[in-house]
Design an enzyme around this catalytic site. Structure first.
Site, PDB file in Angstrom:
ATOM      1  CB  SER A  70      -4.823   1.689   5.302  1.00 57.64           C
ATOM      2  OG  SER A  70      -4.282   0.467   4.754  1.00 57.64           O
ATOM      3  CE1 TYR A  73       0.208  -1.723  -0.664  1.00 52.90           C
ATOM      4  CE2 TYR A  73      -2.077  -1.909   0.270  1.00 52.90           C
ATOM      5  CZ  TYR A  73      -0.708  -1.607   0.589  1.00 52.90           C
ATOM      6  OH  TYR A  73       0.016  -1.426   1.758  1.00 52.90           O
ATOM      7  CE  LYS A  99       2.976   5.041   1.945  1.00 55.88           C
ATOM      8  NZ  LYS A  99       3.212   3.931   2.155  1.00 55.88           N
ATOM      9  CG  HIS A 156       5.874   0.158   2.895  1.00 59.81           C
ATOM     10  ND1 HIS A 156       4.872   0.266   1.959  1.00 59.81           N
ATOM     11  CD2 HIS A 156       4.874  -0.509   3.835  1.00 59.81           C
ATOM     12  CE1 HIS A 156       3.705  -0.206   2.131  1.00 59.81           C
ATOM     13  NE2 HIS A 156       3.982  -0.841   3.584  1.00 59.81           N
ATOM     14  CB  THR A 185       0.958   1.724  -1.772  1.00 62.06           C
ATOM     15  OG1 THR A 185       0.384   2.501  -1.100  1.00 62.06           O
ATOM     16  CG2 THR A 185       1.958   0.958  -1.195  1.00 62.06           C
TER      17      THR A 185
END
Length: 394
Positions: free
Chosen positions: A119, A143, A268, A292, A169
């Site tokens: 992440s 992101y 995603k 999510h 994402t």
């Protein structure tokens, strides 16, 4: 407890027989507000529970006398050989579960021969994780932030550190209202209130591992922003997301990211077939079906229910992955039968982290692989590659 037997009190990791056992061990070690942050979902948690209910409702159609004496779980993921159709999803702030957090999870995945996805909200920096697992296949999740300069810089660092694929994402334009966290007054970094004092006193080992400085002084480290910079300003998780993330992101931003990244790209957060088709048209290499984990928009369908439509829309032009509610090897078999190539797990390996760091993550991976192998044997199926809709009752 749903979907399994109740684990005995005092159960140790070595005797855990399923993910729920590991979760029970984790919850003994974590303060309630931290457990709620890990387990909770958006608003009324309808989507969160729907993910599991829909998986539970699917029934198998085994084949008798079909010789499954030799079975293989091995497959590939964007051309990378993996030991099983399983990978670690990106989970931010994993150090809340264990100080070694993302580093420990990546090491466990490397030892198991599967892909881990780091992440961008990790506590360990992408460079630190890469240095710990130099030869393992690693992906990086990102992101599109309001500050495009930061976004570009982090992408370039991930490429320089050897991450093989970029996961974008797209289902967090703003932070969701997670009512468990709101009720708990949960902040990042966490700060116990008088209301939580008793619970904290009951979890002193976690307090000692996490560090008094983290809670009362210097904040939670965010490894990918200014080195091991501390997050010193306490605020609700939703506020922090809204401060940094960009709700104005469009498909053109995806094209911009593609211009920065010369490797495979994964999108995603897809839950409908139109977006899946658009992703393929934009040259995306894999579509990740995800809501999510029920943590964003509440009222979405279960990922297993939308998976077939997404697979049809992709039409073999990209790989399809799925997360959401995976707790058993049989869940993985169901998702593969409905068209997923790989199943991603988030909460299960975080339970493992909380239970016993890297060894806990390894235990969760081993349990899921053993259960998947057992499911194949009982189905009469010799390979995960052979799973399709014919192995399920319509």
């Amino acid at each position: 407890m749903r979907n399994g037997t109740v684990p005995p009190r005092g159960l140790e990791l070595s005797h855990a027989v399923n993910v729920e056992d590991v979760r029970a061990i984790a919850n003994r070690r974590l303060p309630a507000a931290v457990s709620d942050f890990i387990d909770g979902g958006g608003e009324g948690e309808i989507t969160l529970h729907r993910n599991r209910h829909s998986l539970d409702a699917i029934m198998f159609r085994p084949r008798a006398l079909s010789d499954a004496s030799t079975r293989t779980l091995a497959t590939t993921m964007l051309g990378t050989p993996v030991s099983a159709p399983l990978a670690l999803a990106p989970v931010g702030l994993a150090a809340l579960a264990h100080p070694l957090g993302e580093r420990a999870a990546a090491l466990a995945a490397a030892g198991a021969g599967i892909v881990s996805t780091l992440s961008s909200s990790s506590c360990w920096s992408l460079e630190e994780v890469a240095e710990a697992t130099p030869d393992a296949p690693k992906w990086f999740q990102i992101y599109v932030w309001r500050d495009r300069g930061i976004t570009s810089d982090v992408v370039q660092r991930a490429r320089a550190s050897g991450y093989k694929a970029l996961v974008v994402t797209v289902d967090v334009p703003v932070g969701a209202r997670r009512e468990r966290d709101l009720h708990n007054g949960f902040t990042i970094p966490p700060r116990p209130t008088w209301r939580h004092t008793g619970d904290m006193l009951g979890h002193l080992p976690w307090v000692a591992r996490f560090g008094w400085d983290e809670m009362f002084g210097h904040g939670l480290t965010m490894g990918n922003f200014g080195g091991k910079a501390a997050v010193t300003q306490r605020m609700a998780f939703m506020e922090r997301v809204n401060q940094r993330f960009d709700p104005g992101m469009t498909w053109d931003d995806l094209e911009w990211l593609r211009s920065l990244w010369d490797g495979p790209m994964v999108v995603k957060g897809i839950t409908n077939e139109r977006d899946a088709a658009e992703a393929v048209a934009r040259g995306i290499d894999a579509v990740w079906v995800s809501n999510h984990g029920g943590r964003q928009l509440d009222g979405l369908p279960a990922t297993i229910d939308v998976l077939p439509a997404v697979v049809d829309a992709v039409d073999g032009k990209a790989e399809v992955y799925m997360d959401g509610g995976i707790r058993r090897g049989s869940d993985i078999a169901k998702a593969l039968a409905r068209g997923a190539r790989i199943c991603m797990i988030g909460r299960p390996y975080i339970y493992g982290l909380a239970a016993k760091g890297q060894a806990g993550v390894t235990k969760v991976i081993e349990l899921l692989k053993e259960q998947l192998d057992n499911t194949l044997a009982l189905l009469g199926c010799a390979s995960v590659e052979a799973l399709d809709q014919d192995w399920l009752r319509s």
